[in-house]
Design a protein around this motif. Structure first.
Motif, PDB file in Angstrom:
ATOM      1  N   LEU A 167      -1.110  -1.921  -9.214  1.00  0.00           N
ATOM      2  CA  LEU A 167      -2.485  -1.589  -8.839  1.00  0.00           C
ATOM      3  C   LEU A 167      -3.419  -2.767  -9.141  1.00  0.00           C
ATOM      4  CD1 LEU A 167      -4.254   0.658  -7.688  1.00  0.00           C
ATOM      5  CD2 LEU A 167      -4.598   1.476 -10.017  1.00  0.00           C
ATOM      6  N   THR A 168      -3.219  -3.419 -10.268  1.00  0.00           N
ATOM      7  CA  THR A 168      -4.023  -4.598 -10.613  1.00  0.00           C
ATOM      8  C   THR A 168      -3.809  -5.712  -9.593  1.00  0.00           C
ATOM      9  OG1 THR A 168      -3.893  -4.041 -12.956  1.00  0.00           O
ATOM     10  CG2 THR A 168      -4.472  -6.317 -12.402  1.00  0.00           C
ATOM     11  N   ILE A 186      -5.693  -4.724  -6.441  1.00  0.00           N
ATOM     12  CA  ILE A 186      -7.140  -4.870  -6.607  1.00  0.00           C
ATOM     13  C   ILE A 186      -7.522  -6.346  -6.575  1.00  0.00           C
ATOM     14  CG2 ILE A 186      -9.034  -4.568  -8.260  1.00  0.00           C
ATOM     15  CD1 ILE A 186      -7.686  -1.878  -9.035  1.00  0.00           C
ATOM     16  N   GLY A 242      -8.438  -7.604  -3.216  1.00  0.00           N
ATOM     17  CA  GLY A 242      -9.805  -7.294  -2.815  1.00  0.00           C
ATOM     18  C   GLY A 242     -10.841  -8.173  -3.482  1.00  0.00           C
ATOM     19  N   LEU A 243     -10.508  -8.704  -4.647  1.00  0.00           N
ATOM     20  CA  LEU A 243     -11.440  -9.555  -5.391  1.00  0.00           C
ATOM     21  C   LEU A 243     -11.268 -11.037  -5.090  1.00  0.00           C
ATOM     22  CD1 LEU A 243     -11.251  -7.813  -8.886  1.00  0.00           C
ATOM     23  CD2 LEU A 243     -12.994  -7.529  -7.108  1.00  0.00           C
ATOM     24  N   THR A 293       0.831  -1.208   0.000  1.00  0.00           N
ATOM     25  CA  THR A 293       0.000   0.000   0.000  1.00  0.00           C
ATOM     26  C   THR A 293       0.862   1.253   0.000  1.00  0.00           C
ATOM     27  OG1 THR A 293      -1.749  -1.190   1.167  1.00  0.00           O
ATOM     28  CG2 THR A 293      -1.830   1.217   1.242  1.00  0.00           C
TER      29      THR A 293
END
Length: 190
Positions: A107-108, A111, A114-115, A61
């Motif tokens: 960034l991918t 993300i 989170g998925l 992060t």
């Protein structure tokens, strides 16, 4: 007087950009190294898996945050870089494209975390492993940017000091477990 104020403003923004870029590079190397350590379970005996994973997420992060500040700082210059040039790869010079693709790959991968709940493990793993090519692109961006700005001779030692452990653990990650056990670098499983 206005020219002097604009020059000092731009100098400050450029210093912010350089500092955030160097912090992002350091944290990128640390995050990747720590991520490999977490995924292999090499430090599970020292602390719990949850604490190790949380630390990896913190490093990742912070990497993204400093990389974002690095990019946004170009919008704050007296003559700002167009936002599209900071988001869309292949619009400018190749060294900038490396940085854009590195940020978008990281960034991918973030993300994808989170998925994880809503996708299969293998799809999540494939997306999260985009961090490896993103890391390589980030290193290329840092190298070619320092070369173009004439600062390579002053930052290469720090860059290599951070890069070597990251590359070492990546290479160890790719070595089969039996080979590591035979070399005494890993213990036999339970």
């Amino acid at each position: 007087m206005l020219v002097l104020a604009a020059a000092s403003h731009d100098d400050g923004v450029r210093e912010l950009s350089v500092l955030s870029a160097r912090l992002a590079y350091a944290l990128m190397c640390l995050s990747l190294t720590w991520g490999v350590v977490v995924s292999t379970g090499w430090f599970d005996r020292l602390t719990g898996q949850h604490a190790l994973r949380g630390t990896h997420q913190l490093f990742a992060t912070l990497t993204l945050a400093f990389a974002f500040v690095h990019g946004v700082s170009f919008l704050l210059l007296t003559t700002p870089t167009p936002a599209a040039d900071l988001i869309i790869p292949f619009r400018g010079v190749l060294r900038d494209t490396f940085g854009i693709l590195a940020f978008e790959g990281m960034l991918t991968a973030a993300i994808a975390v989170g998925l994880k709940r809503w996708t299969s493990y293998w799809r999540w793993l494939w997306l999260h492993r985009l961090a490896y090519p993103a890391f390589a692109l980030g290193v290329l961006h840092a190298f070619f940017q320092a070369l173009a700005k004439g600062t390579l001779s002053s930052v290469y030692l720090g860059g290599l000091t951070l890069l070597v452990p990251a590359v070492t653990v990546i290479l160890l990650r790719l070595v089969p477990a039996k080979t590591l056990e035979a070399a005494g670098l890993a213990e036999d499983g339970p």
